[in-house]
Design a protein around this motif. Structure first.
Motif, PDB file in Angstrom:
ATOM      1  N   LEU A 111     -49.746 -69.923 -17.607  1.00 20.48           N
ATOM      2  CA  LEU A 111     -51.122 -69.210 -17.436  1.00 20.48           C
ATOM      3  C   LEU A 111     -51.342 -68.141 -18.471  1.00 20.48           C
ATOM      4  CD1 LEU A 111     -50.090 -68.142 -13.613  1.00 20.48           C
ATOM      5  CD2 LEU A 111     -51.548 -70.009 -14.502  1.00 20.48           C
ATOM      6  N   ILE A 112     -50.237 -67.514 -19.056  1.00 27.76           N
ATOM      7  CA  ILE A 112     -50.565 -66.499 -20.306  1.00 27.76           C
ATOM      8  C   ILE A 112     -51.217 -67.121 -21.336  1.00 27.76           C
ATOM      9  CG2 ILE A 112     -49.367 -64.878 -21.830  1.00 27.76           C
ATOM     10  CD1 ILE A 112     -47.384 -64.508 -19.408  1.00 27.76           C
ATOM     11  N   VAL A 113     -50.699 -68.092 -21.878  1.00 28.63           N
ATOM     12  CA  VAL A 113     -51.267 -68.904 -23.079  1.00 28.63           C
ATOM     13  C   VAL A 113     -52.557 -69.833 -22.468  1.00 28.63           C
ATOM     14  CG1 VAL A 113     -49.004 -68.874 -24.142  1.00 28.63           C
ATOM     15  CG2 VAL A 113     -49.748 -70.901 -22.999  1.00 28.63           C
ATOM     16  N   HIS A 114     -52.986 -69.676 -21.468  1.00 30.29           N
ATOM     17  CA  HIS A 114     -54.091 -70.564 -20.899  1.00 30.29           C
ATOM     18  C   HIS A 114     -55.185 -70.648 -21.793  1.00 30.29           C
ATOM     19  CE1 HIS A 114     -56.106 -73.198 -18.109  1.00 30.29           C
ATOM     20  NE2 HIS A 114     -57.267 -72.337 -18.279  1.00 30.29           N
ATOM     21  N   THR A 115     -55.617 -69.505 -22.397  1.00 31.15           N
ATOM     22  CA  THR A 115     -56.845 -69.491 -23.136  1.00 31.15           C
ATOM     23  C   THR A 115     -56.644 -70.261 -24.591  1.00 31.15           C
ATOM     24  OG1 THR A 115     -56.260 -67.317 -23.876  1.00 31.15           O
ATOM     25  CG2 THR A 115     -57.755 -67.383 -21.996  1.00 31.15           C
ATOM     26  N   GLY A 116     -55.560 -70.197 -25.030  1.00 35.09           N
ATOM     27  CA  GLY A 116     -55.114 -70.911 -26.048  1.00 35.09           C
ATOM     28  C   GLY A 116     -55.601 -70.066 -27.310  1.00 35.09           C
ATOM     29  N   LYS A 117     -56.072 -68.846 -27.237  1.00 34.16           N
ATOM     30  CA  LYS A 117     -56.451 -68.015 -28.230  1.00 34.16           C
ATOM     31  C   LYS A 117     -55.013 -67.652 -29.047  1.00 34.16           C
ATOM     32  CE  LYS A 117     -60.475 -66.345 -26.410  1.00 34.16           C
ATOM     33  NZ  LYS A 117     -60.789 -65.638 -25.112  1.00 34.16           N
ATOM     34  N   ASP A 118     -55.358 -67.208 -30.355  1.00 36.76           N
ATOM     35  CA  ASP A 118     -53.835 -66.631 -31.081  1.00 36.76           C
ATOM     36  C   ASP A 118     -53.238 -65.503 -30.343  1.00 36.76           C
ATOM     37  OD1 ASP A 118     -54.399 -68.345 -32.837  1.00 36.76           O
ATOM     38  OD2 ASP A 118     -55.240 -67.552 -34.351  1.00 36.76           O
ATOM     39  N   LEU A 119     -54.198 -64.525 -29.782  1.00 34.67           N
ATOM     40  CA  LEU A 119     -53.803 -63.507 -29.123  1.00 34.67           C
ATOM     41  C   LEU A 119     -52.818 -63.792 -27.939  1.00 34.67           C
ATOM     42  CD1 LEU A 119     -54.153 -60.497 -29.895  1.00 34.67           C
ATOM     43  CD2 LEU A 119     -55.608 -60.351 -28.009  1.00 34.67           C
ATOM     44  N   PRO A 196     -52.769 -59.169 -19.972  1.00 36.18           N
ATOM     45  CA  PRO A 196     -54.184 -58.994 -20.016  1.00 36.18           C
ATOM     46  C   PRO A 196     -54.685 -60.313 -20.656  1.00 36.18           C
ATOM     47  CG  PRO A 196     -53.280 -57.068 -21.095  1.00 36.18           C
ATOM     48  CD  PRO A 196     -52.275 -58.058 -20.891  1.00 36.18           C
ATOM     49  N   VAL A 197     -54.026 -61.014 -21.412  1.00 31.08           N
ATOM     50  CA  VAL A 197     -54.515 -62.107 -22.018  1.00 31.08           C
ATOM     51  C   VAL A 197     -54.771 -63.453 -21.241  1.00 31.08           C
ATOM     52  CG1 VAL A 197     -53.781 -61.721 -24.352  1.00 31.08           C
ATOM     53  CG2 VAL A 197     -52.369 -62.922 -22.856  1.00 31.08           C
ATOM     54  N   ALA A 198     -54.252 -63.422 -19.850  1.00 30.83           N
ATOM     55  CA  ALA A 198     -54.329 -64.453 -19.102  1.00 30.83           C
ATOM     56  C   ALA A 198     -55.679 -64.423 -18.508  1.00 30.83           C
ATOM     57  CB  ALA A 198     -53.306 -64.491 -18.000  1.00 30.83           C
ATOM     58  N   PRO A 199     -56.205 -65.428 -17.754  1.00 35.04           N
ATOM     59  CA  PRO A 199     -57.443 -65.632 -16.961  1.00 35.04           C
ATOM     60  C   PRO A 199     -57.429 -64.436 -15.949  1.00 35.04           C
ATOM     61  CG  PRO A 199     -56.670 -67.845 -17.471  1.00 35.04           C
ATOM     62  CD  PRO A 199     -55.490 -66.833 -17.818  1.00 35.04           C
ATOM     63  N   THR A 200     -58.309 -63.960 -15.654  1.00 36.09           N
ATOM     64  CA  THR A 200     -58.449 -62.761 -14.617  1.00 36.09           C
ATOM     65  C   THR A 200     -57.422 -63.229 -13.299  1.00 36.09           C
ATOM     66  OG1 THR A 200     -60.501 -61.951 -15.532  1.00 36.09           O
ATOM     67  CG2 THR A 200     -59.774 -61.070 -13.417  1.00 36.09           C
ATOM     68  N   PRO A 201     -57.754 -64.018 -12.607  1.00 33.85           N
ATOM     69  CA  PRO A 201     -56.855 -64.325 -11.413  1.00 33.85           C
ATOM     70  C   PRO A 201     -55.433 -64.281 -11.790  1.00 33.85           C
ATOM     71  CG  PRO A 201     -58.285 -66.113 -11.528  1.00 33.85           C
ATOM     72  CD  PRO A 201     -58.670 -65.197 -12.905  1.00 33.85           C
ATOM     73  N   ALA A 202     -55.353 -64.872 -12.876  1.00 31.04           N
ATOM     74  CA  ALA A 202     -53.743 -64.955 -13.238  1.00 31.04           C
ATOM     75  C   ALA A 202     -53.364 -63.419 -13.773  1.00 31.04           C
ATOM     76  CB  ALA A 202     -53.487 -65.551 -14.385  1.00 31.04           C
ATOM     77  N   SER A 203     -54.052 -62.706 -14.183  1.00 35.02           N
ATOM     78  CA  SER A 203     -53.570 -61.299 -14.528  1.00 35.02           C
ATOM     79  C   SER A 203     -53.419 -60.666 -13.260  1.00 35.02           C
ATOM     80  CB  SER A 203     -54.735 -60.690 -15.213  1.00 35.02           C
ATOM     81  OG  SER A 203     -55.008 -61.150 -16.605  1.00 35.02           O
TER      82      SER A 203
ATOM     83  N   VAL B 433     -40.556 -77.018 -28.823  1.00 33.78           N
ATOM     84  CA  VAL B 433     -40.922 -78.364 -28.725  1.00 33.78           C
ATOM     85  C   VAL B 433     -41.971 -78.575 -27.131  1.00 33.78           C
ATOM     86  CG1 VAL B 433     -40.324 -80.776 -28.169  1.00 33.78           C
ATOM     87  CG2 VAL B 433     -39.156 -79.173 -29.430  1.00 33.78           C
ATOM     88  N   ILE B 434     -41.661 -77.962 -26.421  1.00 36.33           N
ATOM     89  CA  ILE B 434     -42.399 -78.139 -25.120  1.00 36.33           C
ATOM     90  C   ILE B 434     -43.577 -77.279 -25.459  1.00 36.33           C
ATOM     91  CG2 ILE B 434     -42.647 -77.250 -22.599  1.00 36.33           C
ATOM     92  CD1 ILE B 434     -39.526 -77.824 -22.642  1.00 36.33           C
ATOM     93  N   ASN B 435     -43.608 -76.220 -26.263  1.00 38.15           N
ATOM     94  CA  ASN B 435     -44.900 -75.646 -26.290  1.00 38.15           C
ATOM     95  C   ASN B 435     -45.806 -76.343 -27.203  1.00 38.15           C
ATOM     96  OD1 ASN B 435     -46.433 -73.349 -26.395  1.00 38.15           O
ATOM     97  ND2 ASN B 435     -45.655 -72.619 -28.096  1.00 38.15           N
ATOM     98  N   ALA B 436     -45.170 -77.102 -28.197  1.00 38.20           N
ATOM     99  CA  ALA B 436     -45.973 -77.919 -29.010  1.00 38.20           C
ATOM    100  C   ALA B 436     -46.692 -78.993 -28.133  1.00 38.20           C
ATOM    101  CB  ALA B 436     -45.075 -78.170 -30.213  1.00 38.20           C
ATOM    102  N   LEU B 437     -45.679 -79.399 -27.103  1.00 40.47           N
ATOM    103  CA  LEU B 437     -46.251 -80.709 -26.508  1.00 40.47           C
ATOM    104  C   LEU B 437     -47.527 -80.243 -25.747  1.00 40.47           C
ATOM    105  CD1 LEU B 437     -43.280 -82.404 -25.100  1.00 40.47           C
ATOM    106  CD2 LEU B 437     -44.890 -83.270 -26.752  1.00 40.47           C
ATOM    107  N   TRP B 438     -47.436 -79.099 -25.159  1.00 41.97           N
ATOM    108  CA  TRP B 438     -48.419 -78.808 -24.115  1.00 41.97           C
ATOM    109  C   TRP B 438     -49.493 -77.853 -24.442  1.00 41.97           C
ATOM    110  CZ3 TRP B 438     -48.665 -82.220 -20.295  1.00 41.97           C
ATOM    111  CH2 TRP B 438     -47.563 -82.666 -19.614  1.00 41.97           C
ATOM    112  N   PHE B 439     -49.195 -76.697 -25.270  1.00 42.30           N
ATOM    113  CA  PHE B 439     -50.028 -75.815 -25.423  1.00 42.30           C
ATOM    114  C   PHE B 439     -50.753 -75.566 -26.720  1.00 42.30           C
ATOM    115  CE2 PHE B 439     -47.002 -74.440 -21.927  1.00 42.30           C
ATOM    116  CZ  PHE B 439     -47.904 -74.663 -21.011  1.00 42.30           C
ATOM    117  N   GLU B 440     -50.273 -76.585 -27.644  1.00 43.17           N
ATOM    118  CA  GLU B 440     -50.923 -76.435 -28.939  1.00 43.17           C
ATOM    119  C   GLU B 440     -51.914 -77.678 -29.281  1.00 43.17           C
ATOM    120  OE1 GLU B 440     -48.388 -75.638 -32.114  1.00 43.17           O
ATOM    121  OE2 GLU B 440     -47.296 -74.375 -31.025  1.00 43.17           O
TER     122      GLU B 440
END
Lengths: 550, 499, 105, 490
Positions: A111-119, A196-203, B433-440
């Motif tokens: 959920l946190i890395v969902h947006t995929g942005k660097d931050l 904060p970086v997660a999408p709002t419902p997740a936050s 590895v898992i991170n690379a698989l899914w989130f990159e």
């Protein structure tokens, strides 16, 4: 269809939580290591708050505009995380608790890395490091705790741990392990990055529901209300109060409303930790501290999710006319509730907390700091409101989402009215003017301070931030550095580090010089003269040996 | 002299003769070969289950012995411990055979491959059923021989080199084991695994010799069990095809070593006697060093299979660690980890093989975003990796839990520290590895090496799904009577070390 | 017993001379002759045993042995000479050391 | 029956010499089969009825030629029978190839002559006859070694022969000393003599050195690799598997009967053991660094022969009779399994060389594809040589190590351990070539079915013998061993 289900998923839990008589729970003999699910000692409160928060956030997401290509994976992980969160609340034994805790922790990463942005990536990394460290500490603590108890049920663990010496390692691991999740001071630094970086419902669920899992963990494992551990209680109380102030001080210099909310979470969790600490310091205090804590939890969970969702609404640009003013006004409701303005659940909670603090040790000091903390919270909330007003608009929202939010605000408003339904003995009547005043003045003071001394306050906060080291940055660097060190360490990559003995021995046997020497020797052996010498010599030696043996 | 009596022999021959027949098959008769392989594998699975039923429910121990005329008998005996290893190897053999058929489709020398593959499982079965150290040794050496052609199967220079390394190590281990076995026989006579306590009866003047013998035996077995510093062959042997790596690392070779260590501790010396001689403490330390060292090395590998190999070095030592602690929980943990590690590691290797075969990806860096292209493989990988880390409710957690409780029970709480540190390190090399698989996001377009209806041919897909599912279920329903944990408990109970 | 010892020493000396010749001469014919000298030493000793103090009769066994031995040695020598001749035919010399037609060794 | 075993090959040799062409092959093969059958029958006989002793022509010792057949000799006869038959089968096919056809004329008479002589030496009960038979063996073996007629083989054969002659002379002198001391030539009468003397000691020195030279023990091993390596494959097989065993058999007999009580001191035994140990390590190491396939196998013989000499310290120093027998059995077992495995290896090597047209190991390609059976043979024989279970070599090593550990002479344990490792190193150097494939098939000759299968059968026997250790042990046990005063069996 799937989306609809996503919103409905927490409803059974919600229904169970609201139902009058707590269910007897179920024993799952084959599941895990003999699982037991049901309401723990603190179950119904937590279950109610958790399922409510998840329900609202899920509904909010479902009703939102669906233009995100990755929404399916969000749904999956959102539900998995919810499963973990609700499961850990329902767990009545240490192993199921730990299991659901782990499920929640790892699924929340996505959920946190969902947006995929660097931050988000960075926040996710630090979250994951901390979470893994926390899991590691926890498994050690849980193992020890279960080892010292007759069974792995919570009903056995806490009494068993109560008999342990206070200095025992098990407390340290559990304290730190859950402390990371609860955003306790010194262990908090992942939180303002990740929430904060997660999408709002997740936050919203991160800050409102999941963060409470740490608190629940403490309550389940520590023998709170059974035994008094003065030193551990003090640690909780001091770090809790510290966290309450730190969250505010650090949040005041932030610009992003969601980050401010995250810092506010640290602050609020500090208050709860303080409250828990009181119960640990003296077992008798728990009777008073517990209701305060429940109210704090309720208040914080509802207000924080309202604030997060409201921020997102404020950020959106087209939904219905004249919304800005409406939203700002309504956003003030949860903000005030959090600050503890009169007629809100927050005020009730703080009053109860003060009552508990007064009956404990160091009562005057604690009381003073608690009061000040209300002022501080107001400061932060004001700061938040200001940032929301000047927010840039970039996202969309739907009317349905606004309606959901509206319902949430109404719930917050009615919280003081229904709180006596939950805890009847703690009814507060707002007709008492002293009470009114004591809860009103910190809020007013905070407002005034912010209005007149805004710049100074923000500068102070910035200075404060500079004094403190940036733990997240250190963590990040440590990770990269150690990774690089291990990866490029000369020893490990050298032939010695690889420890391939076969290669050594092969080199030894096949080496040019070894081969040459042995071939030469073989040639010498086959010379006639050498043969003659050996021939004679061996005959003589054999004969002599034979004579000697006789 | 009925069928039941000959069942252990049938178990061996089901794969032995399959292997021999396959050698004589033409390279092109793929169907016949596959049918033979699968028939043998299915037969073995059925036989194992039948035997498990007879042992666990009817309490009947199968035993066949032949006289070798050398002062010892060649004994095949299916006791509780054997059953665990048998069940593991036969079930995973079936799965791996399926995988290997898909994996090697169209590649040369398949008759040779499957022939040795079957012989390898025969050796495993034999190791499981060996009723004394000598029979064990015979199969142990047989295993060395028949795995060598599998390691060098690709016939490249690197593969031959790896094969040589593998042989150096295993032959050395074999020689050491040989020395130990012979020595033990000289001072104590032929020791069946059933009569533990025979060594205790020797006088205290023999204790030092016994210690030396124990050391030699453990060194001999430690080569296959990849105890540091005897692990060097394992990462090198990674050049073998994926099913072989899976077999080497999950079922056959390393497990044979670990199983041997368990046998030596429990059935030759007796756990308590070994503890009395002061042998288990150092062994636990050695295992701990291996666990940490393997994880540290895994951290620095960028080749996925190498990373997995070092992970094996680390994970297999859990078994040794569990066996080296005098506590019933530890024993259960060790036995159950034998199975759990096998299931999870084989899944990981299947997945690594799928990535390599389908998209040609070997390096961890190349795996970015593959989760979207090959979701099922990625999911199974994720499940198995989390299991390895020890995240509940997966199988790995169960074994770690038991090992941890056991170490507290056995009075060596420091092992918990090792377990936690190992889990953290596991996380440190699996999560990226898992991170690379899914989130990159993928760096470049992949070219599909094997077009098929699914993300990869179904034969490559079913095995990891099955094993990952098993890993999940083994953790979720650990408390079920017939789960690996339940069996491990029954086995430990049958061995008399579980309350 | 002194006679016996004298014979014994003589035979050992003959044996040693033969051995020395065998190892020191590179020429094959000389080697074969040296071998015969070694054999001569042995036969000399054997034949000396035929008359010993134990009984007045002459023991026939050593004589039989020496006769057989000589026959055996003759055939062996013949075989060795035959091989030597082949070597000489092929390499042009009576030495053991060179083998020029095998480059790969 | 024993007479037949000598008579049939000798007659066969004569007939083969007289008849040309295919008749020769038929006669040779027929003799081989007959001899083999006779060996089997004799073995069965001895196994059931115990040792026998007979005098040729009714003459009693000391004048007659006595023959005694006990468990030990019958085991060697058995080994010779199996190896002889399969080598003969192999040879029929091997010498029918175009480039080898002319050699058959010489091969058959010589080989049958050698076989007869070998059989004789295993029956011999009198030390002078032993000398004569040994010379017969040397002559026929050297002639066989020179069979291919190349310079290298001629030189190697002559060198072998000269050394063997020197050894024989030493042996003969030793015979003289023994006769001077005891007045008898019969081994069992000699065994009854209990008082030693300087002559006896000299005899021990001379005979031992003479025999170890023929057995190619370190440091007298240098003649073996060229002689065995240059000969045609079946000849190498016979030389390595049987001929060196003949002289070892004699050494064993003499030590265990003649010198047992008088001169076989711990020191001499230790010295022999030490030489054996050095031989194991040196020979195996030399095998590792060779590049020519047959040289590797030949050096391997040097290493494997070293094991046999561990018997002496074990038997003559160990006190416990049970472990003595164990060591004794181990070495005999090693002789047999090595004989079978080495013959198989040489025959398989012959196939490989024939098929690939090169002797250089590194340039052999596609072995496993083209000659799967031969590869399998190499592997099986290698397993036996390495002493991996369940082969004959394993049983031998097992018992050897057991008696070493029981006797407390720890230093000897280096032989089976280091030797095992080094053996594995060279065996796998050969085997790993099997997995090197190459697209351009460098094809030479076609390997016939008989050639592949006879080698394979030998290899299989070397494995199977490991399962029949019970019978071998029985043959070496008290009931079947020639019971004499002062014999090895207490």
């Amino acid at each position: 269809m799937g989306r609809g289900l996503m919103a409905l998923a927490p409803l059974p839990a919600l229904f169970l939580a609201i139902k009058e008589d707590p269910s007897p729970g179920i024993e799952l003999g084959d599941f895990l290591l003999k699982s037991s699910l049901g309401f723990g000692p603190f179950g119904s409160t937590f279950l109610l708050i958790t399922s409510l928060t998840w329900f609202i956030s899920g509904l909010y997401w479902t009703l939102g505009p669906q233009n995100n290509a990755k929404s399916r994976s969000f749904c999956v992980f959102f539900l998995l995380t919810m499963c973990g969160n609700i499961g850990l609340v329902a767990a009545r034994d240490a192993i199921s608790f730990y299991t659901f805790f782990a499920v929640m922790t790892f699924c929340a990463f996505s959920l946190i890395v969902h947006t995929g942005k660097d931050l988000a990536r960075r926040a996710g990394r630090i979250y994951l490091i901390m979470a893994v460290v926390g899991e590691g500490l926890l498994i050690a603590g849980v193992m020890m705790a279960v080892f010292f108890s007759p069974s792995h049920y919570f009903t056995d663990i806490a009494p068993a741990l109560a008999r342990l010496p206070e200095t025992h390692f098990v407390f340290l691991t559990l304290f730190a392990g859950f402390g990371i999740k609860a955003g306790l001071l010194l262990l908090h630094f992942w939180l303002p990055l990740a929430h904060p970086v997660a999408p709002t419902p997740a936050s919203a669920v991160l800050s409102a529901a999941m963060i409470k899992a740490g608190l629940l963990g403490w309550m389940n494992f520590f023998p709170v209300g059974i035994a008094s551990f003065g030193s551990w209680g003090s640690v909780f109380a001091v770090l809790g109060l510290g966290g309450a102030f730190f969250g505010v001080m650090a949040g005041l210099s932030e610009k992003d409303p969601k980050v401010i909310l995250a810092y506010s979470s640290i602050s609020q969790m500090g208050l709860m930790a303080f409250c828990f600490g009181l119960g640990i310091i003296d077992e008798s205090l728990w009777i008073m501290a517990a209701p305060a804590m429940y109210l704090l939890i309720f208040n914080h969970a509802l207000s924080k999710s309202a604030l997060f969702l409201g921020t997102a609404l404020a950020r959106s640009d087209r939904a219905w006319p004249r919304k800005d003013v409406l939203i700002i006004i309504m956003l003030a409701v949860p903000a005030l509730a959090l600050a503890g303005a009169p007629f809100t659940g927050g005020a009730q909670a703080k009053l109860l907390l003060k009552e508990a603090a007064v009956s404990g040790p160091l009562n005057e000091t604690f009381l003073f700091f608690l009061t000040i903390s209300s002022v501080f919270t107001t400061l932060l909330m004001t700061h938040f409101m200001k940032q929301v007003i000047s927010i840039k608009k970039k996202s969309e929202s739907s009317l349905g989402q606004a309606m959901v939010w509206l319902m949430l605000i109404i719930t917050i408003l009615t919280l003081p009215l229904i709180s006596h339904l939950l805890y009847q003995e703690n009814r507060i009547t707002w007709t008492d003017s002293g009470l009114l005043f004591s809860s009103a003045w910190p809020v007013i003071a905070g407002l005034i301070i912010y209005l007149f001394l805004r710049r100074q306050v923000e500068r102070m906060s910035a200075m404060f931030r500079q004094i403190l080291p940036d733990a997240a940055l250190i963590m990040d660097k440590l990770w990269y550095h150690s990774n690089a060190r291990i990866r490029q360490h000369g020893f490990l990559e050298s032939s010695w580090g690889q420890m391939n003995f076969a290669r050594f021995s092969e080199r030894l046997l096949q080496r040019e010089s070894t081969q040459r020497i042995s071939r030469e020797l073989e040639l010498r052996l086959s010379a006639w003269s050498v043969f003659g010498i050996f021939f004679m010599l061996l005959i003589i030696i054999f004969s002599l040996f034979a004579l000697w043996g006789m | 002299m009925n069928l039941n009596f000959w069942l252990p022999v049938l178990m061996l021959s089901s794969s032995f003769f399959t292997g021999l027949i396959i050698f004589f098959l033409k390279e092109t008769s793929t169907r016949l070969r596959t049918a033979l392989n699968l028939t043998g594998a299915v037969f073995k699975v059925v036989a194992v289950h039948y035997m498990a039923y007879r042992l666990l429910v009817l309490d009947h121990i199968h035993q066949v012995s032949f006289s070798m005329g050398l002062g010892f008998d060649f004994v095949l005996r299916v006791d509780f411990l054997s059953l665990m290893f048998l069940a593991l190897s036969s079930n995973l053999w079936l799965v791996t055979t399926l995988y290997a058929v898909g994996y090697l489709e169209g590649s040369p020398n398949r008759s040779r491959f499957f022939g040795f593959f079957s012989l390898c499982v025969t050796a495993c079965t034999g190791i499981a059923m060996a009723g004394n150290l000598i029979s064990f040794f015979i199969f142990y050496e047989f295993l060395t021989l028949v795995t060598y052609p599998l390691v060098v199967h690709r016939e490249t220079k690197v593969a031959l080199e790896a094969g040589r390394t593998y042989l150096w190590y295993t032959i050395l281990g074999g020689v050491l084991l040989f020395l130990g076995v012979v020595w033990l026989q000289v001072i104590a006579g032929p020791l069946e695994f059933v009569d533990t306590g025979a060594l205790e009866a020797l006088g205290p003047d023999q204790h030092n010799i016994l210690r030396v013998i124990f050391l030699i035996l453990i060194m001999g077995l430690g080569v296959k069990a990849a105890l540091v510093p005897l692990h060097g062959w394992l990462p090198v042997a990674m050049v073998a095809p994926a099913p072989v790596s899976a077999l080497l690392h999950a079922v056959a070779v390393v497990k044979a070593g670990a199983f041997g260590i368990v046998r030596v501790i429990f059935d030759v010396f007796g756990r308590d006697f070994a503890g009395f001689l002061g042998l288990l403490g150092p062994l636990a330390v050695a295992a701990s060093i291996t666990i940490i060292f393997g994880s540290l090395r895994a951290l620095s590998q960028s080749d996925l299979k190498k990373r997995l190999a070092y992970s094996t070095v680390s994970q297999v030592s859990y078994i040794t660690l569990g066996a080296a602690v005098i506590a019933s929980f530890s024993t259960v943990g060790a036995i159950v980890h034998l199975v759990h590690q096998g299931i999870m590691k084989i899944t990981l290797f299947f997945c690594a093989g799928n990535f390599a075969e389908t998209l040609g990806l070997h390096n961890v860096r190349d795996l970015r975003g593959v989760g979207r292209r090959m979701p099922i493989t990625a999911i199974t990988f994720t499940v198995a990796a989390f299991g390895m880390i020890g995240v509940p409710p997966l199988a790995g957690f169960v074994s770690k839990w038991y090992l941890g409780l056991g170490s507290l029970d056995g009075g060596s709480g420091w092992i918990i520290g090792i377990l936690v540190a190992s889990s953290l390190l596991n996380a440190a090399y699996f999560l990226p590895v898992i991170n690379a698989l899914w989130f990159e996001t993928p760096a470049k377009e992949w070219k599909t090496l094997r077009p098929s209806r699914f993300e990869t041919p179904w034969m490559l897909l079913v095995p990891p799904i099955f094993t990952a599912g098993t890993a999940l279920l083994a953790g979720l329903f650990a408390e079920w009577t017939w789960s690996p944990l339940g069996l491990a408990r029954q086995i430990a109970f049958g061995m008399g070390v579980y309350p | 017993m002194t006679t016996l010892l004298i014979y014994a020493f003589t035979s050992i000396i003959l044996f040693s001379i033969g051995l020395f010749g065998l190892v020191s001469h590179p020429n094959l014919i000389r080697k074969i002759v040296s071998l015969n000298i070694m054999g001569g030493g042995a036969f000399l000793f054997l034949i000396s045993l035929a008359y010993h103090g134990r009984s007045p009769d002459i023991d026939p066994v050593p004589q039989a042995m020496v006769l057989t031995g000589i026959v055996v040695t003759i055939s062996a020598t013949a075989f060795a000479l035959c091989l030597t001749r082949r070597i000489r035919e092929k390499t042009g010399q009576c030495l053991l050391e060179h083998c020029p037609d095998k480059p790969e060794t | 029956m024993p007479e037949l075993l000598i008579l049939v090959p000798f007659t066969g040799a004569l007939l083969c010499f007289l008849f040309p062409g295919h008749i020769r092959d038929v006669i040779g093969l027929l003799c081989a089969v007959l001899t083999f059958v006779a060996s089997i029958i004799l073995t069965g006989n001895i196994y059931q009825n115990g040792p026998i002793r007979l005098n040729l022509g009714g003459w009693k010792e000391p004048l007659g030629i006595g023959m005694c057949v006990d468990g030990l000799s019958v085991l060697f006869i058995f080994l010779t029978g199996i190896v002889g038959l399969l080598v003969s089968l192999y040879s029929v096919s091997f010498f029918s190839k175009a480039n080898n056809q002319s050699l058959a004329k010489h091969f058959w008479p010589l080989w049958l002559f050698l076989w007869g002589s070998l059989n004789s030496i295993f029956f011999v009960s009198d030390i002078f006859n032993a000398y004569v038979v040994m010379e017969l063996i040397s002559i026929s073996a050297a002639a066989l070694a020179a069979l291919s007629g190349t310079n290298a083989s001629l030189i190697a054969a002559l060198r072998y022969f000269l050394l063997a002659m020197a050894g024989s002379m030493a042996f003969l002198l030793g015979v003289g000393f023994l006769y001077a001391q005891t007045g008898t030539l019969d081994m069992y009468l000699l065994g009854a003599v209990t008082d030693g003397g300087p002559l006896m000691a000299m005899a021990l020195g001379l005979m031992t050195v003479g025999l170890i030279m023929k057995t190619a023990l370190f440091p007298f091993h240098f003649w073996l690799p060229p002689a065995h390596g240059e000969a045609p494959a079946p000849v190498s097989a016979v030389l390595s598997a049987l001929v060196i065993k003949g002289s070892f058999y004699l050494l064993l007999r003499i030590w265990c009967t003649v010198f047992q009580d008088t001169t076989a001191s711990p020191q001499t035994a230790t010295l022999l053991g030490l030489l054996g140990l050095t031989g194991v390590i040196w020979g195996s190491y030399q095998a590792i660094i060779q590049n020519r396939l047959k040289l590797i196998i030949a050096y391997s013989s040097v290493g494997q022969v070293g094991y046999l000499f561990l018997l002496f310290p074990l038997v003559f120093i160990t006190l416990d009779p049970a472990w003595k027998i164990e060591a004794w059995t181990a070495c005999v077992f090693q002789t047999i399994s090595h004989g079978l495995a080495k013959a198989a290896l040489f025959l398989a090597a012959g196939n490989l060389i024939h098929a690939t047209g090169t002797e250089n190991l590194k340039s052999m390609r596609n072995i496993a594809d083209r000659l799967p059976m031969t590869t399998f043979t190499l592997a099986l024989a290698g397993v036996s040589l390495m002493g991996l279970p369940p082969s004959g070599g394993f049983v031998a090593k097992w018992m050897l190590l057991q008696s070493i550990l029981a006797s407390g002479q720890w230093w000897l344990a280096a032989a089976p351990i280091l030797g095992g490792l080094l053996t594995a190193a060279y065996i796998f150097r050969i085997l790993s070539q099997a997995f090197v494939s190459d697209d351009q098939i460098s094809c030479c000759g076609h390997v016939s079915f008989v050639m592949e299968k006879s080698a394979l059968l030998l290899a299989i026997f070397s494995i199977l013998i490991g399962f029949r250790s019970k019978e071998v042990i029985f043959l070496l046990s008290e009931q079947v061993y020639f019971v004499i005063q002062g014999g090895i069996i207490p």
